[in-house]
Write a protein that holds these residues in place. Sequence first.
Motif, mmCIF file in Angstrom:
data_model
loop_
_atom_site.group_PDB
_atom_site.id
_atom_site.type_symbol
_atom_site.label_atom_id
_atom_site.label_comp_id
_atom_site.label_asym_id
_atom_site.label_seq_id
_atom_site.Cartn_x
_atom_site.Cartn_y
_atom_site.Cartn_z
ATOM 1 N N GLU A 158 0.767 -1.013 0.010
ATOM 2 C CA GLU A 158 0.100 -0.113 -0.223
ATOM 3 C C GLU A 158 0.900 1.216 -0.136
ATOM 4 O OE1 GLU A 158 -2.082 -0.340 3.616
ATOM 5 O OE2 GLU A 158 -0.528 0.257 4.937
ATOM 6 N N PRO A 159 0.388 2.254 -0.411
ATOM 7 C CA PRO A 159 1.051 3.467 -0.355
ATOM 8 C C PRO A 159 1.382 4.083 1.104
ATOM 9 C CG PRO A 159 -0.759 3.798 -1.658
ATOM 10 C CD PRO A 159 -1.248 2.720 -0.835
ATOM 11 N N ASP A 160 2.742 4.525 1.320
ATOM 12 C CA ASP A 160 3.087 5.245 2.639
ATOM 13 C C ASP A 160 2.421 6.281 2.933
ATOM 14 O OD1 ASP A 160 4.250 5.796 4.868
ATOM 15 O OD2 ASP A 160 6.161 5.072 4.496
ATOM 16 N N GLU A 161 1.076 6.204 3.669
ATOM 17 C CA GLU A 161 0.282 7.306 3.677
ATOM 18 C C GLU A 161 0.848 8.387 4.751
ATOM 19 O OE1 GLU A 161 -1.912 7.647 1.587
ATOM 20 O OE2 GLU A 161 -2.858 5.813 1.172
ATOM 21 N N PHE A 162 1.506 7.804 5.601
ATOM 22 C CA PHE A 162 2.239 8.964 6.453
ATOM 23 C C PHE A 162 3.295 9.927 6.029
ATOM 24 C CE2 PHE A 162 5.646 9.764 9.648
ATOM 25 C CZ PHE A 162 4.763 10.541 10.809
ATOM 26 N N ARG A 163 3.998 9.008 5.200
ATOM 27 C CA ARG A 163 5.053 9.683 4.253
ATOM 28 C C ARG A 163 4.593 10.807 3.419
ATOM 29 N NH1 ARG A 163 10.500 7.775 3.610
ATOM 30 N NH2 ARG A 163 10.575 9.680 2.054
ATOM 31 N N ILE A 164 3.397 10.366 2.801
ATOM 32 C CA ILE A 164 2.702 11.386 2.084
ATOM 33 C C ILE A 164 2.651 12.702 2.679
ATOM 34 C CG2 ILE A 164 0.775 11.983 0.702
ATOM 35 C CD1 ILE A 164 0.639 9.074 -0.129
ATOM 36 N N GLY A 165 1.947 12.632 3.784
ATOM 37 C CA GLY A 165 1.822 13.751 4.463
ATOM 38 C C GLY A 165 2.788 14.415 5.144
ATOM 39 N N TYR A 166 3.740 13.751 5.573
ATOM 40 C CA TYR A 166 5.062 14.315 5.994
ATOM 41 C C TYR A 166 5.863 14.941 4.943
ATOM 42 C CZ TYR A 166 9.277 14.589 9.032
ATOM 43 O OH TYR A 166 10.123 15.049 9.715
ATOM 44 N N ASP A 167 6.078 14.309 3.534
ATOM 45 C CA ASP A 167 6.782 14.918 2.700
ATOM 46 C C ASP A 167 6.265 16.054 2.185
ATOM 47 O OD1 ASP A 167 8.591 12.927 2.965
ATOM 48 O OD2 ASP A 167 8.072 11.767 1.368
ATOM 49 N N THR A 169 4.179 18.203 3.705
ATOM 50 C CA THR A 169 4.111 19.411 4.661
ATOM 51 C C THR A 169 5.634 19.822 4.672
ATOM 52 O OG1 THR A 169 2.262 18.353 5.849
ATOM 53 C CG2 THR A 169 3.687 20.005 6.998
ATOM 54 N N THR A 170 6.557 19.018 4.826
ATOM 55 C CA THR A 170 7.901 19.437 5.102
ATOM 56 C C THR A 170 8.365 20.204 3.639
ATOM 57 O OG1 THR A 170 8.552 17.495 6.141
ATOM 58 C CG2 THR A 170 10.352 18.555 4.908
ATOM 59 N N ARG A 197 -2.473 10.610 6.172
ATOM 60 C CA ARG A 197 -1.696 11.915 5.467
ATOM 61 C C ARG A 197 -1.974 13.037 6.753
ATOM 62 N NH1 ARG A 197 -4.448 11.164 -0.471
ATOM 63 N NH2 ARG A 197 -3.540 9.101 -0.629
ATOM 64 N N LEU A 198 -2.816 13.003 7.467
ATOM 65 C CA LEU A 198 -3.130 13.770 8.796
ATOM 66 C C LEU A 198 -1.975 13.460 9.635
ATOM 67 C CD1 LEU A 198 -4.569 16.357 9.964
ATOM 68 C CD2 LEU A 198 -6.225 14.611 10.924
ATOM 69 N N GLU A 199 -1.809 12.474 10.101
ATOM 70 C CA GLU A 199 -0.593 12.220 11.015
ATOM 71 C C GLU A 199 0.683 12.517 10.483
ATOM 72 O OE1 GLU A 199 -0.944 7.818 11.821
ATOM 73 O OE2 GLU A 199 -2.596 8.125 13.031
ATOM 74 N N GLY A 200 0.826 12.318 9.080
ATOM 75 C CA GLY A 200 2.059 12.660 8.529
ATOM 76 C C GLY A 200 2.434 14.266 8.761
ATOM 77 N N TYR A 201 1.250 15.060 8.206
ATOM 78 C CA TYR A 201 1.121 16.418 8.179
ATOM 79 C C TYR A 201 1.585 16.992 9.947
ATOM 80 C CZ TYR A 201 -1.593 20.948 9.131
ATOM 81 O OH TYR A 201 -2.127 22.138 9.225
ATOM 82 N N ARG A 202 0.884 16.230 10.695
ATOM 83 C CA ARG A 202 1.157 16.895 12.058
ATOM 84 C C ARG A 202 2.524 16.669 12.542
ATOM 85 N NH1 ARG A 202 -3.928 15.875 16.233
ATOM 86 N NH2 ARG A 202 -2.395 16.837 17.435
ATOM 87 N N ALA A 203 3.075 15.238 12.007
ATOM 88 C CA ALA A 203 4.409 15.073 12.494
ATOM 89 C C ALA A 203 5.516 15.916 11.809
ATOM 90 C CB ALA A 203 4.802 13.625 12.050
#
Length: 350
Positions: A158-167, A169-170, A197-203
Amino acid sequence: MVTMKQIAERTGVSVSTVSLVLNHRDEGRVKADIARKVRATAQELGYQPNALARSLRTNKIPIIGFVSEEVATTPYAGGIIQGAQDAARELGYLLITVSGDDAATVEQEVLALKRYGIDAFIYSAMSNRVVTIPQCLADYPLVLADATDRDNRFPAIEPDEFRIGYDATTRLIEAGCANIAYVGCTTPGPIIAQRGRLEGYRAALDDHGREFNEALVCNVDGNEEALRAVEHLFAEQHPDGFFCFNDSRAWYVYECAARQGLIVGKDISVVGVDNHRVIAETFAPQLTTIALPHYEMGYWAADKLISIVEHRDIAPMPNPLMLAPIPPLDGEEPVKMHCVLIEKESVRPQ
């Protein structure tokens, strides 16, 4: 096309030795170091098994069944099928695709595939989600693409949804954005992509010393109500950076910016997700976006399934259609596929 004779000449062994190795009949008959050299040379030269020749020897054409929930009718997710088909062809297999939108239809299609002698399957969903595997597939070799099994019984990617949000936002932080909003998704029930994606954004905010502000999160569905919600976000919070759940939601940001006389890529910066070509390349300025690895997930799934069927290791072969490297087949499951950020014009220069 690379032949066994060419591989034999390169490695200094007989054609019959190459045949034994590449047809997985070398155990006890060919020295291990010679077998490794033959396989490495075959991979280096881009050798592809001949499916027709194999079918003549075994009186059976090797076929994989691809069972999908609406993937075949989803324009930007259809790359999963293409990736699986390309990987299968390279390994001497055919791919037959069927699609259904409910359990009864899927079962009918799977039964039809089994009548063709298919006994290994890829199962895929229209978007990343947790699925219940139909009972008609539960006792067969099975790999999931863009989906995970509710009971965690089968390999999945599956896509790395956390990294999507993190990258995403970064990237906005690196562009100098001080007030970054998240334009998310609201639909009934939990969505893996929204949560990740929301968790990645927050992180990303936290790692860069930024405080999370709930008022900068605007979850919308669609149409006029969504546009009003994003207008309210502009008016109340004045964001200068926007991470959007997908490219479609970026349209609301573009529209609101135009109404307020703001220039995307100069006054505000926007990052979407999907790399939906109709949207990302039609917007002016073109939308910086994160590409979902549909092709790569399909390719990985086919390689993984064939490795299970043939009880052997397979090294995925990179090709120009891949935006991201293919993860190892033996990675921790579900395998998280990295998603590449495609730089265009909607993020202001640093």
